[in-house]
Scaffold this motif. Structure first.
Motif, PDB file in Angstrom:
ATOM      1  N   GLU A 441     -22.990 -50.552  31.225  1.00  0.00           N
ATOM      2  CA  GLU A 441     -23.101 -49.214  30.644  1.00  0.00           C
ATOM      3  C   GLU A 441     -24.173 -48.464  31.421  1.00  0.00           C
ATOM      4  N   VAL A 442     -23.892 -47.210  31.786  1.00  0.00           N
ATOM      5  CA  VAL A 442     -24.838 -46.436  32.583  1.00  0.00           C
ATOM      6  C   VAL A 442     -25.286 -45.208  31.815  1.00  0.00           C
ATOM      7  N   ALA A 443     -26.495 -44.744  32.182  1.00  0.00           N
ATOM      8  CA  ALA A 443     -27.059 -43.516  31.619  1.00  0.00           C
ATOM      9  C   ALA A 443     -27.915 -42.859  32.696  1.00  0.00           C
ATOM     10  N   ARG A 444     -28.385 -41.641  32.396  1.00  0.00           N
ATOM     11  CA  ARG A 444     -29.115 -40.881  33.393  1.00  0.00           C
ATOM     12  C   ARG A 444     -30.551 -41.382  33.519  1.00  0.00           C
ATOM     13  N   LEU A 455     -30.710 -52.545  32.108  1.00  0.00           N
ATOM     14  CA  LEU A 455     -31.661 -53.003  33.116  1.00  0.00           C
ATOM     15  C   LEU A 455     -32.883 -52.101  33.201  1.00  0.00           C
ATOM     16  N   HIS A 456     -32.668 -50.797  33.078  1.00  0.00           N
ATOM     17  CA  HIS A 456     -33.759 -49.841  33.259  1.00  0.00           C
ATOM     18  C   HIS A 456     -34.297 -49.300  31.930  1.00  0.00           C
ATOM     19  N   GLY A 457     -33.813 -49.832  30.826  1.00  0.00           N
ATOM     20  CA  GLY A 457     -34.304 -49.393  29.523  1.00  0.00           C
ATOM     21  C   GLY A 457     -34.024 -47.931  29.236  1.00  0.00           C
ATOM     22  N   LEU A 458     -32.834 -47.446  29.586  1.00  0.00           N
ATOM     23  CA  LEU A 458     -32.495 -46.035  29.431  1.00  0.00           C
ATOM     24  C   LEU A 458     -31.891 -45.758  28.057  1.00  0.00           C
ATOM     25  N   GLN A 459     -32.111 -44.558  27.584  1.00  0.00           N
ATOM     26  CA  GLN A 459     -31.545 -44.132  26.304  1.00  0.00           C
ATOM     27  C   GLN A 459     -30.038 -43.946  26.454  1.00  0.00           C
ATOM     28  N   THR A 460     -29.281 -44.376  25.462  1.00  0.00           N
ATOM     29  CA  THR A 460     -27.825 -44.229  25.471  1.00  0.00           C
ATOM     30  C   THR A 460     -27.380 -43.419  24.251  1.00  0.00           C
ATOM     31  N   SER A 461     -26.110 -43.096  24.236  1.00  0.00           N
ATOM     32  CA  SER A 461     -25.547 -42.302  23.140  1.00  0.00           C
ATOM     33  C   SER A 461     -24.675 -43.181  22.258  1.00  0.00           C
ATOM     34  N   ASP A 574     -20.662 -30.289  18.893  1.00  0.00           N
ATOM     35  CA  ASP A 574     -21.828 -31.015  18.410  1.00  0.00           C
ATOM     36  C   ASP A 574     -21.491 -32.380  17.819  1.00  0.00           C
ATOM     37  N   ALA A 575     -20.207 -32.741  17.808  1.00  0.00           N
ATOM     38  CA  ALA A 575     -19.805 -34.049  17.263  1.00  0.00           C
ATOM     39  C   ALA A 575     -20.236 -35.191  18.185  1.00  0.00           C
ATOM     40  N   ILE A 576     -20.605 -34.857  19.417  1.00  0.00           N
ATOM     41  CA  ILE A 576     -21.033 -35.892  20.362  1.00  0.00           C
ATOM     42  C   ILE A 576     -22.397 -35.541  20.931  1.00  0.00           C
ATOM     43  N   ASP A 577     -23.094 -36.558  21.389  1.00  0.00           N
ATOM     44  CA  ASP A 577     -24.423 -36.401  21.989  1.00  0.00           C
ATOM     45  C   ASP A 577     -24.365 -36.815  23.451  1.00  0.00           C
ATOM     46  N   ILE A 578     -24.515 -35.845  24.362  1.00  0.00           N
ATOM     47  CA  ILE A 578     -24.449 -36.157  25.799  1.00  0.00           C
ATOM     48  C   ILE A 578     -25.814 -36.039  26.464  1.00  0.00           C
ATOM     49  N   LYS A 579     -26.864 -35.935  25.682  1.00  0.00           N
ATOM     50  CA  LYS A 579     -28.203 -35.793  26.265  1.00  0.00           C
ATOM     51  C   LYS A 579     -28.582 -36.948  27.202  1.00  0.00           C
ATOM     52  N   PRO A 580     -28.226 -38.225  26.894  1.00  0.00           N
ATOM     53  CA  PRO A 580     -28.585 -39.332  27.806  1.00  0.00           C
ATOM     54  C   PRO A 580     -27.949 -39.234  29.187  1.00  0.00           C
ATOM     55  N   PHE A 581     -26.989 -38.277  29.339  1.00  0.00           N
ATOM     56  CA  PHE A 581     -26.287 -38.179  30.622  1.00  0.00           C
ATOM     57  C   PHE A 581     -26.651 -36.897  31.379  1.00  0.00           C
ATOM     58  N   LEU A 582     -27.519 -36.084  30.771  1.00  0.00           N
ATOM     59  CA  LEU A 582     -27.909 -34.835  31.414  1.00  0.00           C
ATOM     60  C   LEU A 582     -29.132 -35.040  32.303  1.00  0.00           C
ATOM     61  N   ILE A 583     -29.163 -34.291  33.383  1.00  0.00           N
ATOM     62  CA  ILE A 583     -30.348 -34.308  34.237  1.00  0.00           C
ATOM     63  C   ILE A 583     -31.499 -33.671  33.472  1.00  0.00           C
ATOM     64  N   ARG A 584     -32.678 -34.285  33.556  1.00  0.00           N
ATOM     65  CA  ARG A 584     -33.829 -33.833  32.776  1.00  0.00           C
ATOM     66  C   ARG A 584     -34.090 -32.348  33.050  1.00  0.00           C
TER      67      ARG A 584
END
Length: 587
Positions: A441-444, A455-461, A574-584
């Protein structure tokens, strides 16, 4: 069909006239001089080597000279590499000896006939591969497997010459297993013949010293001349020493191998022909590649197969045995300045001169010297460092190398079992690796890239997930991918969108296609949208042909993962959260 046949015939015609590419260069006197010197230098090495390798192959020494005459010339004319020196080689000789061992009870003539037949079969096999452009089959012999087999083979070859050095009446082919031969040799050491040991020790020392301190001199020839003169002067045979003896003078004649053409005999030889044919090609092709990279001359694996095939056919029909590209002689040929195949032709002609006029001079050549020549030739093949490197790069490759090494020693003299074991293990380990490809599973990441979340301790949705699958999707790993996705989906009860990153997938078979179709249906039934991102063109076209693209919906294929995120946001809001995939910093 007619145009295809004409094209194939034209291609075959070109494969039988490659020498036209370098004949014009011989008009240059400098090229002629360079080739003449290289041909002479290689001949001085190949004559004693060929005799030694023939004995390693269980044959009289003169058979090695026969195999160093016409086959060398034919390989030069029809091969691709201009500097590759063909002739008897240690590994192929040992494998040939193993193949013809069952016929030892029938006498020397039978061994000569069956070894010639084996060469003929190897030649037909290699020629067929070359004409049909199937040189790619050589790639089935992985580098680690070749390393393991070469190390074991070199060890077997070197130890098989110990009785010659110590003057023991022990032969490796007298025992069904290699370890039995070693034990018997050790038990026989108290029976060492002092004069033979002195001669063998001197030959080994001379070869070593000349190679280390005078590498440009023909060390093998010098050692052979010195020990032959010593043998004649001290009446070595009267002291119990063993010499080469009488060698028939004259050139080999055309003779089809007189063997029993029963299915049992030929089927056993056929397996050996395929194994030896492939193993010899690995050495020849690796040498030709290395030389071509330095000379920048055109080179073709399929053309080399044609040359090697015709050389072995010639050897089989003119009383020789299996030949292949020699690493040591090719290196000498190249370093001596050879520019065209004429150098190898000159080598073959000089061997012919030796057969016609100089055989009497070889009568007193000690067998111990030939044993020393073989030991020095193969000792450099024993290399542990490349196996260690293979182990560090990929543990499975290291395992394949070690298992091949042990299997070759364990099953010797049946060397084909060792190499086949290595090939099967290598393919099995490769299949095992591809059955469990990387699925994450990947995230930004904060640097803006998409990375493995765990592996990198990233936030997921909880509502959107992006999975990356690195590997071809085929029958062996389809169940793995399906299971991983279903298990991960089960851990996300609020999931609304699943994006599968297909960038690492280069090919999908029918099983993978069917699994994806079922996965789409399962996800739709639970209210989850399924998107595919970065799908390669070949894979997408396969989905179009199967109807899967239409079933998934062409609007669910995206060139980039960010486009999939945006599409999902526009559709579900707003039914989904895509913040973990957006560039900061982005909205």
């Amino acid at each position: 069909m007619a145009s295809l046949l004409l094209s194939l015939m034209s291609d075959w015609k070109m494969r039988f006239t490659p020498f036209k590419g370098w004949i014009a260069e011989l008009k240059d006197p400098a090229t002629l001089k360079a080739d003449a010197m290289a041909g002479l230098t290689v001949a001085l090495i190949s004559i004693p080597q060929a005799m030694a390798y023939a004995q390693l192959g269980g044959l009289p020494p003169y058979i090695g000279l026969y195999a160093s005459f016409l086959p060398v010339i034919i390989a030069a004319l029809f091969g691709s590499s201009r500097q590759l020196s063909t002739g008897p080689v240690a590994m192929a000789s040992l494998m040939s000896a193993t193949a013809i061992q069952p016929y030892a009870a029938q006498g020397v003539d039978a061994l000569i006939a069956y070894s010639a037949m084996l060469a003929l079969m190897i030649g037909v096999f290699r020629l067929s591969l070359g004409l049909l452009r199937l040189g790619v089959v050589v790639d089935f012999l992985s580098h680690p497997v070749v390393l393991g087999f070469t190390n074991a083979g070199a060890l077997i070859i070197a130890t098989s010459q110990v009785p010659k050095i110590f003057g023991l009446n022990v032969k490796a082919d007298q025992f069904p297993h290699y370890y039995q031969y070693l034990l018997h040799t050790l038990e026989s050491l108290p029976q060492t013949h002092i004069q033979t040991f002195a001669m063998g020790g001197f030959a080994l020392a001379a070869l070593f010293v000349l190679k280390k301190y005078a590498p440009k001199l023909p060390g093998i020839l010098i050692t052979v001349v010195i020990t032959t003169v010593m043998s004649w002067a001290m009446n070595y045979t009267a002291l119990g020493g063993s010499v080469v003896g009488a060698i028939p003078s004259g050139l080999p004649t055309f003779s089809f191998p007189a063997v029993d053409f029963s299915f049992h005999n030929l089927s056993s030889l056929l397996v050996s022909a395929v194994v030896i044919g492939l193993m010899g090609l690995v050495e020849a092709i690796s040498i030709a590649k290395a030389i071509a990279s330095q000379t920048r001359q055109p080179w073709s694996v399929n053309q080399e197969l044609v040359g090697q095939g015709l050389a072995n056919i010639t050897s089989g029909l003119f009383q020789g045995y299996v030949v292949s590209g020699s690493f040591s002689r090719s290196a000498v040929n190249f370093s001596s300045g050879a520019r065209t195949g004429l150098a190898s032709i000159i080598t073959g002609v000089l061997v012919a001169v030796t057969l016609m006029f100089l055989t009497d001079m070889l009568f007193y050549l000690p067998q111990a010297t030939l044993g020393a020549v073989i030991i020095m030739a193969v000792i450099n093949l024993i290399t542990i460092k490349p196996i260690k490197r293979a182990w560090r790069v990929e543990r499975h490759d290291g395992i394949a190398a070690v298992v091949t090494f042990l299997a070759t020693l364990l099953f010797a003299p049946h060397l084909e079992v060792g190499i086949l074991s290595g090939i099967l293990l290598s393919l099995g380990l490769f299949l095992y690796r591809t059955m469990r490809p990387r699925f994450v599973e990947v995230a930004r990441h904060e640097d803006g890239t998409m990375r493995e979340a765990c592996l990198h301790g990233l936030q997921t949705s909880d509502s959107v997930v992006v999975y990356r699958f690195d590997g071809d999707l085929y029958f062996a790993n389809t169940g793995y991918l399906e299971g991983k996705m279903l298990n991960n989906i089960a851990s996300k009860p609020k999931l609304k969108v699943l994006v599968l990153d297909m960038e690492g997938v280069g090919r999908v078979d029918a099983t993978g296609d069917a699994m994806l179709e079922k996965m789409v249906d399962r996800l739709r039934a639970t209210g989850i949208d399924f998107y595919l991102a970065r799908t390669k063109l070949d894979v997408y076209e396969a989905f179009q042909r199967s109807g899967l693209a239409a079933h998934i919906g062409k609007e669910h294929f995206f060139r980039e993962r960010k486009y999939a995120m945006q599409y999902a946001k526009d559709k579900l809001g707003d039914a989904i959260d895509i913040k973990p995939f957006l560039i900061r910093g982005s909205a």
